[in-house]
Write a protein that holds these residues in place. Structure first.
Motif, PDB file in Angstrom:
ATOM      1  N   LEU A  96       1.432   5.551  -0.375  1.00  0.00           N
ATOM      2  CA  LEU A  96       0.619   6.841  -0.128  1.00  0.00           C
ATOM      3  C   LEU A  96       1.739   8.031  -0.466  1.00  0.00           C
ATOM      4  O   LEU A  96       2.757   7.927  -0.073  1.00  0.00           O
ATOM      5  CB  LEU A  96       0.185   6.901   1.432  1.00  0.00           C
ATOM      6  CG  LEU A  96      -0.513   8.090   1.825  1.00  0.00           C
ATOM      7  CD1 LEU A  96      -1.705   8.348   1.210  1.00  0.00           C
ATOM      8  CD2 LEU A  96      -0.407   8.262   3.503  1.00  0.00           C
ATOM      9  N   CYS A 136      -2.087   5.899  -3.133  1.00  0.00           N
ATOM     10  CA  CYS A 136      -3.261   7.116  -2.421  1.00  0.00           C
ATOM     11  C   CYS A 136      -2.646   8.327  -2.404  1.00  0.00           C
ATOM     12  O   CYS A 136      -1.423   8.416  -2.325  1.00  0.00           O
ATOM     13  CB  CYS A 136      -3.513   6.374  -1.238  1.00  0.00           C
ATOM     14  SG  CYS A 136      -4.426   4.750  -1.631  1.00  0.00           S
ATOM     15  N   LYS A 150       8.417   2.767   7.761  1.00  0.00           N
ATOM     16  CA  LYS A 150       7.964   2.977   6.443  1.00  0.00           C
ATOM     17  C   LYS A 150       8.900   3.019   5.436  1.00  0.00           C
ATOM     18  O   LYS A 150      10.365   3.807   5.829  1.00  0.00           O
ATOM     19  CB  LYS A 150       7.196   4.240   6.245  1.00  0.00           C
ATOM     20  CG  LYS A 150       5.948   4.512   7.395  1.00  0.00           C
ATOM     21  CD  LYS A 150       4.967   3.163   7.272  1.00  0.00           C
ATOM     22  CE  LYS A 150       3.901   3.425   8.341  1.00  0.00           C
ATOM     23  NZ  LYS A 150       2.850   2.448   8.354  1.00  0.00           N
ATOM     24  N   ASP A 164      -5.283  14.126   8.088  1.00  0.00           N
ATOM     25  CA  ASP A 164      -5.335  12.934   8.547  1.00  0.00           C
ATOM     26  C   ASP A 164      -3.885  12.332   8.683  1.00  0.00           C
ATOM     27  O   ASP A 164      -3.201  11.821   7.884  1.00  0.00           O
ATOM     28  CB  ASP A 164      -6.197  11.924   7.784  1.00  0.00           C
ATOM     29  CG  ASP A 164      -6.275  10.505   8.229  1.00  0.00           C
ATOM     30  OD1 ASP A 164      -5.774  10.254   9.555  1.00  0.00           O
ATOM     31  OD2 ASP A 164      -6.713   9.937   7.649  1.00  0.00           O
ATOM     32  N   ASP A 203      -2.935   9.466  10.106  1.00  0.00           N
ATOM     33  CA  ASP A 203      -2.977   7.959  10.296  1.00  0.00           C
ATOM     34  C   ASP A 203      -2.604   7.571   9.201  1.00  0.00           C
ATOM     35  O   ASP A 203      -3.137   7.371   7.855  1.00  0.00           O
ATOM     36  CB  ASP A 203      -4.372   7.595  10.644  1.00  0.00           C
ATOM     37  CG  ASP A 203      -4.258   6.062  10.976  1.00  0.00           C
ATOM     38  OD1 ASP A 203      -3.359   5.426  10.782  1.00  0.00           O
ATOM     39  OD2 ASP A 203      -5.526   5.630  11.333  1.00  0.00           O
ATOM     40  N   VAL A 204      -1.340   6.648   9.052  1.00  0.00           N
ATOM     41  CA  VAL A 204      -0.619   6.273   7.899  1.00  0.00           C
ATOM     42  C   VAL A 204      -0.557   4.669   8.247  1.00  0.00           C
ATOM     43  O   VAL A 204       0.267   3.710   7.673  1.00  0.00           O
ATOM     44  CB  VAL A 204       0.723   6.939   7.648  1.00  0.00           C
ATOM     45  CG1 VAL A 204       0.591   8.103   6.976  1.00  0.00           C
ATOM     46  CG2 VAL A 204       1.706   6.780   8.837  1.00  0.00           C
ATOM     47  N   ARG A 205      -1.364   4.097   9.223  1.00  0.00           N
ATOM     48  CA  ARG A 205      -1.047   2.685   9.595  1.00  0.00           C
ATOM     49  C   ARG A 205      -1.064   1.699   8.409  1.00  0.00           C
ATOM     50  O   ARG A 205      -0.595   0.423   8.256  1.00  0.00           O
ATOM     51  CB  ARG A 205      -1.904   2.364  10.764  1.00  0.00           C
ATOM     52  CG  ARG A 205      -1.419   2.884  12.173  1.00  0.00           C
ATOM     53  CD  ARG A 205      -2.361   2.486  13.057  1.00  0.00           C
ATOM     54  NE  ARG A 205      -3.518   3.273  12.966  1.00  0.00           N
ATOM     55  CZ  ARG A 205      -4.395   3.380  13.772  1.00  0.00           C
ATOM     56  NH1 ARG A 205      -4.348   2.685  14.873  1.00  0.00           N
ATOM     57  NH2 ARG A 205      -5.552   4.177  13.694  1.00  0.00           N
ATOM     58  N   ASP A 206      -2.102   2.187   7.550  1.00  0.00           N
ATOM     59  CA  ASP A 206      -2.372   1.025   6.464  1.00  0.00           C
ATOM     60  C   ASP A 206      -1.491   1.230   5.263  1.00  0.00           C
ATOM     61  O   ASP A 206      -1.619   0.419   4.260  1.00  0.00           O
ATOM     62  CB  ASP A 206      -3.764   1.388   5.803  1.00  0.00           C
ATOM     63  CG  ASP A 206      -4.975   1.249   6.753  1.00  0.00           C
ATOM     64  OD1 ASP A 206      -4.823   0.750   7.704  1.00  0.00           O
ATOM     65  OD2 ASP A 206      -5.982   1.894   6.457  1.00  0.00           O
ATOM     66  N   PHE A 207      -0.345   1.989   5.397  1.00  0.00           N
ATOM     67  CA  PHE A 207       0.586   1.941   4.207  1.00  0.00           C
ATOM     68  C   PHE A 207       1.964   1.582   4.529  1.00  0.00           C
ATOM     69  O   PHE A 207       2.592   1.855   5.727  1.00  0.00           O
ATOM     70  CB  PHE A 207       0.614   3.451   3.788  1.00  0.00           C
ATOM     71  CG  PHE A 207      -0.656   4.041   3.342  1.00  0.00           C
ATOM     72  CD1 PHE A 207      -1.114   3.796   2.012  1.00  0.00           C
ATOM     73  CD2 PHE A 207      -1.555   4.703   4.124  1.00  0.00           C
ATOM     74  CE1 PHE A 207      -2.450   4.318   1.402  1.00  0.00           C
ATOM     75  CE2 PHE A 207      -2.843   5.026   3.959  1.00  0.00           C
ATOM     76  CZ  PHE A 207      -3.285   4.843   2.540  1.00  0.00           C
ATOM     77  N   ASP A 208       2.645   0.873   3.768  1.00  0.00           N
ATOM     78  CA  ASP A 208       4.120   0.256   3.629  1.00  0.00           C
ATOM     79  C   ASP A 208       4.948   1.578   3.190  1.00  0.00           C
ATOM     80  O   ASP A 208       6.167   1.517   3.653  1.00  0.00           O
ATOM     81  CB  ASP A 208       4.562  -0.892   3.241  1.00  0.00           C
ATOM     82  CG  ASP A 208       3.061  -1.860   3.303  1.00  0.00           C
ATOM     83  OD1 ASP A 208       2.717  -1.994   4.558  1.00  0.00           O
ATOM     84  OD2 ASP A 208       2.443  -2.201   2.437  1.00  0.00           O
ATOM     85  N   ASN A 256       0.864  -1.360  -0.004  1.00  0.00           N
ATOM     86  CA  ASN A 256      -0.012  -0.132   0.193  1.00  0.00           C
ATOM     87  C   ASN A 256       0.783   1.166   0.087  1.00  0.00           C
ATOM     88  O   ASN A 256       1.682   1.333   0.783  1.00  0.00           O
ATOM     89  CB  ASN A 256      -0.880   0.090   1.320  1.00  0.00           C
ATOM     90  CG  ASN A 256      -1.842  -0.760   1.256  1.00  0.00           C
ATOM     91  OD1 ASN A 256      -2.376  -1.322  -0.021  1.00  0.00           O
ATOM     92  ND2 ASN A 256      -2.069  -1.573   2.162  1.00  0.00           N
TER      93      ASN A 256
END
Ligand SMILES: Cc1cc2nc3c(=O)[nH]c(=O)nc-3n(C[C@H](O)[C@H](O)[C@H](O)COP(=O)(O)O)c2cc1C
Length: 145
Positions: A4, A27, A100, A64, A66-71, A2
């Motif tokens: 970003l 994203c 990351k 926002d 929050d970047v937990r969903d992204f590698d 993922n």
């Protein structure tokens, strides 16, 4: 994986970076300062150049962090006074980028930004840095991405 892009753009060069990376599956989160920059370039340089020189963290509209969903994360910033732009100083302050795969994409008039590079290397020694000369004028620069 993922991916970003978090970026700021005052005059559209960063938007071209975003368009390019969106096609590569990123994203995209564009940040906006709460306070608008002056309209005239001269006053932009005076206000933004001074603020960047003192490392100002410009307050952002609804960011926002929050970047937990992204590698993989790419941070895009125009170069202001040889440094990172003030909205991106805020992003770095508010976002936990530990662990990351991180790359900075800088865009500038000269294609050079030693102070920005110094700051990135001291905060994130493993981050990649790609420097583009204004892609609005030099679209081939996007091939470096
Ligand atoms: C406040 C301000 C300061 C700038 N300082 C520099 C600079 O130190 N070196 C440089 O090469 N370009 C400088 N520029 C030019 C921008 O870095 C360049 O036009 C960049 O591509 C703008 O990206 P954007 O269109 O996404 O906002 C400056 C522009 C502004 C508005």
């Amino acid at each position: 994986m993922n991916k970003l892009l978090i970026y700021y753009s005052l005059s559209g060069n960063g938007d071209l970076v975003a368009e390019h990376l969106r096609k590569e599956g990123f994203c995209v989160r564009k940040v906006e300062p709460k306070k608008a920059m002056p309209k005239k370039f001269f006053w932009q340089i005076m206000a933004g150049g001074f603020a960047a020189g003192i490392g100002k963290k410009e307050p952002l509209k609804a960011y926002d962090p929050d970047v937990r969903d992204f590698d993989e994360i790419v941070i895009g910033s125009p170069v202001w006074n040889g440094r990172l732009s003030c909205p991106i100083n805020t992003v770095l302050d508010k976002t936990d980028l530990k662990g990351k795969k991180l790359t900075f994409v800088l865009y500038s008039g000269s294609g050079d930004a030693p102070k920005a590079v110094q700051k990135i290397q001291s905060l994130y020694p493993d981050a990649g840095i790609i420097h583009l000369k204004e892609p609005k004028k030099y679209p081939d620069e996007l091939k470096k991405l």
